[in-house]
Write an enzyme that holds these catalytic residues in place. Structure first.
Site, short mmCIF file in Angstrom:
data_model
loop_
_atom_site.label_atom_id
_atom_site.label_comp_id
_atom_site.label_asym_id
_atom_site.label_seq_id
_atom_site.Cartn_x
_atom_site.Cartn_y
_atom_site.Cartn_z
N CYS A 188 0.80 -1.22 0.00
CA CYS A 188 0.00 0.00 0.00
C CYS A 188 0.84 1.28 0.00
CB CYS A 188 -0.93 0.00 1.22
SG CYS A 188 -2.10 -1.36 1.22
N HIS A 267 12.56 1.33 5.04
CA HIS A 267 12.34 -0.10 4.78
C HIS A 267 12.84 -0.91 5.98
CE1 HIS A 267 11.70 -3.75 2.64
NE2 HIS A 267 11.65 -3.20 1.45
N HIS A 351 -1.89 19.87 6.76
CA HIS A 351 -2.83 18.80 6.42
C HIS A 351 -2.11 17.45 6.45
CE1 HIS A 351 -5.54 21.99 5.08
NE2 HIS A 351 -4.52 22.47 4.37
N HIS A 355 -2.56 7.02 5.19
CA HIS A 355 -3.09 5.88 4.44
C HIS A 355 -4.28 5.27 5.15
CE1 HIS A 355 -3.58 2.08 2.50
NE2 HIS A 355 -3.02 1.40 3.48
N HIS A 384 -14.37 5.50 5.04
CA HIS A 384 -15.82 5.29 5.09
C HIS A 384 -16.43 5.25 3.69
CE1 HIS A 384 -20.07 6.56 5.47
NE2 HIS A 384 -20.04 5.86 6.59
N ASN A 388 -10.39 0.75 1.87
CA ASN A 388 -8.94 0.76 1.68
C ASN A 388 -8.65 0.53 0.21
OD1 ASN A 388 -6.20 0.29 1.55
ND2 ASN A 388 -6.13 -1.20 3.22
#
Length: 456
Positions: A188, A267, A351, A355, A384, A388
């Site tokens: 993702c 990573h 802002h 994710h 919502h 995802n």
């Protein structure tokens, strides 16, 4: 320059004559110094970092016919007959607590009974999402696809031959020397990885465009077994994708929405627990799916700490940096169990696009970074409304902030994503204008209903 011009204006004709005589006597030195200056200026111009602008982006909005309310999801799961009663009850509970609404989308193949999970159906999903984003992007920006020099596509779990990037090249007839990349298996957080790769390419290739397409393919990656750790993705992942147009042309600054400030990649794959916490595998019955470890949130927290340790000095005011460094030194020298100081990133960013991996991910970052309800609103509302959507979720969140009219000139945005491997990646942008939502924004027809009250 002002001082030099001022001094030159005071010179008399006799001074110019004397200067000419000096140059005649030191001609070799003058030529060498001039050549050195020219070489130095050339090296500086060729190697300096080029500004990268985000001209525009487009998020895919599936048709209403693909919406999957809770009842439809559960009814289809029962009709498939692959799930036992325990698995069905588990999925129902996860759905109710997930933070997903009643209007998320699944691909057409998964609306069929039995599900149509063929290669043809998976390609159809990929084409609908990618081409849907790109058609709107090219229409909104008036950019000719043949002007694109760099193309980066990321999709973690669906990597056919020819590749997804080749499908785009074929569809839009991109030029033969386009630098195309197809990133797979990177989870993702691959959207930020793709942006970082495109940024590096734009440092090499002058006055050109790069397109980044981020998506995930669900058709062939639905889990039809009963292992609970592998059922969670069924309840969270939904259809979505985005296409982003980047430019390094100075002439595009005026019409661009944002300028890239930083990208930071972390990573943790050297750690075995981190490497295995999001793992595609087969269960005891040979059913393939993605297993999520119970250690996932703890590992995500460690990855976040490593990421903000690098990002902090780049964006935080000096007062926060001093506090962070002093606490770090004290922890190392005096008390290893001392709680680390978490810098106030609200002083650096206006802002936050976290994710939308799930309710737990957003809750954890809201708590650890001490964010307000408003700061995480875009992430919660995206989860919502769209679920995802993997690597594209941070763009739906940015679109939400724009649709609410909150993005002002000079505002800084932090996009942060987590992915398998395990990775935590950040991108920082600054708004170049008071940003208005793009034409055909995914929130165009529903933004007035948000934010909604969440019952959990």
């Amino acid at each position: 320059m002002a001082v030099v011009i001022s001094e030159i204006s005071r010179l008399t004709p006799d001074d110019f004559h004397q200067l000419w005589l000096h140059l005649q006597y030191n001609l070799v030195s003058f030529i060498l110094l001039s050549a050195l200056a020219v070489v130095g200026c050339t090296v500086f111009v060729m190697t300096r970092s080029r500004s990268v602008y985000l001209v525009d982006y487009s998020c895919y909005l599936p048709p209403e016919s693909l919406q999957v309310p809770y009842k439809k999801f559960m009814d289809h799961s029962k009709l498939i007959e692959d799930f036992n009663d325990s698995s069905l009850e588990f999925q129902r509970k996860i759905l109710e607590r997930s933070g997903l609404g009643e209007e998320t989308y699944l691909p057409e193949g998964l609306h069929c009974v039995p599900p149509r999970t063929t290669m043809v159906a998976a390609r159809e999903e990929a084409e609908q999402v990618m081409f849907g984003c790109l058609d709107k992007l090219f229409e909104n920006t008036k950019v000719n696809p043949r002007d694109i020099s760099v193309l980066v596509v990321n999709c973690s779990l669906f990597n056919p031959t020819p590749s997804l990037s080749a499908m785009i090249v074929n569809k839009y007839k991109l030029r033969g020397n386009v630098k195309s990349f197809n990133l797979g298996g990177m989870g993702c957080s691959a959207g930020v990885i793709s942006i970082d790769l495109a940024k590096d390419m734009l440092q090499v290739h002058r006055k050109t465009y790069a397109v980044v397409v981020s998506t995930e393919n669900i058709t062939q990656n639905w889990y039809f077994g009963n292992k609970k750790a592998m059922l969670i993705p069924n309840c969270l992942f939904r259809v979505g994708g985005t296409a982003v147009l980047l430019s390094n042309k100075a002439s595009d600054r005026r019409r661009s929405k944002y300028m890239m400030v930083h990208t930071v990649r972390t990573h943790k794959g050297a750690n075995e627990k981190a490497f295995n916490c999001v793992y595609q595998e087969q269960d005891d019955n040979g059913k393939t799916g993605v297993s999520l470890s119970k250690d996932l949130m703890a590992i995500a927290g460690e990855a976040l700490k490593a990421n903000i340790t690098t990002l902090g000095p780049l964006v935080l005011p000096i007062s926060e940096q001093i506090l962070f460094f002093a606490t770090l030194v004290a922890k190392k020298l005096f008390n290893a169990k001392m709680k680390p100081y978490i810098p106030d990133f609200k002083l650096a960013f206006d802002h936050f696009c976290i994710h939308a991996g799930g309710r737990a991910v957003i809750d954890e970052l809201e708590k650890n970074l001490e964010l307000s309800v408003t700061h995480v609103e875009a992430s919660r509302m995206t989860l919502h409304r769209f679920g995802n959507t993997s690597s594209s979720s941070i763009w739906y969140e940015l679109a939400y902030i724009e649709a609410k009219g909150r993005m002002k000139k000079g505002d800084r945005v932090w996009q942060i994503a987590f992915g398998s491997g395990f990775k935590c990646n950040s991108a920082v942008w600054v708004a170049l204008n008071n940003v208005k939502p793009s034409v055909s924004s995914p929130w165009e027809h529903c933004i007035d209903r948000y934010p909604v009250k969440l019952d959990y």
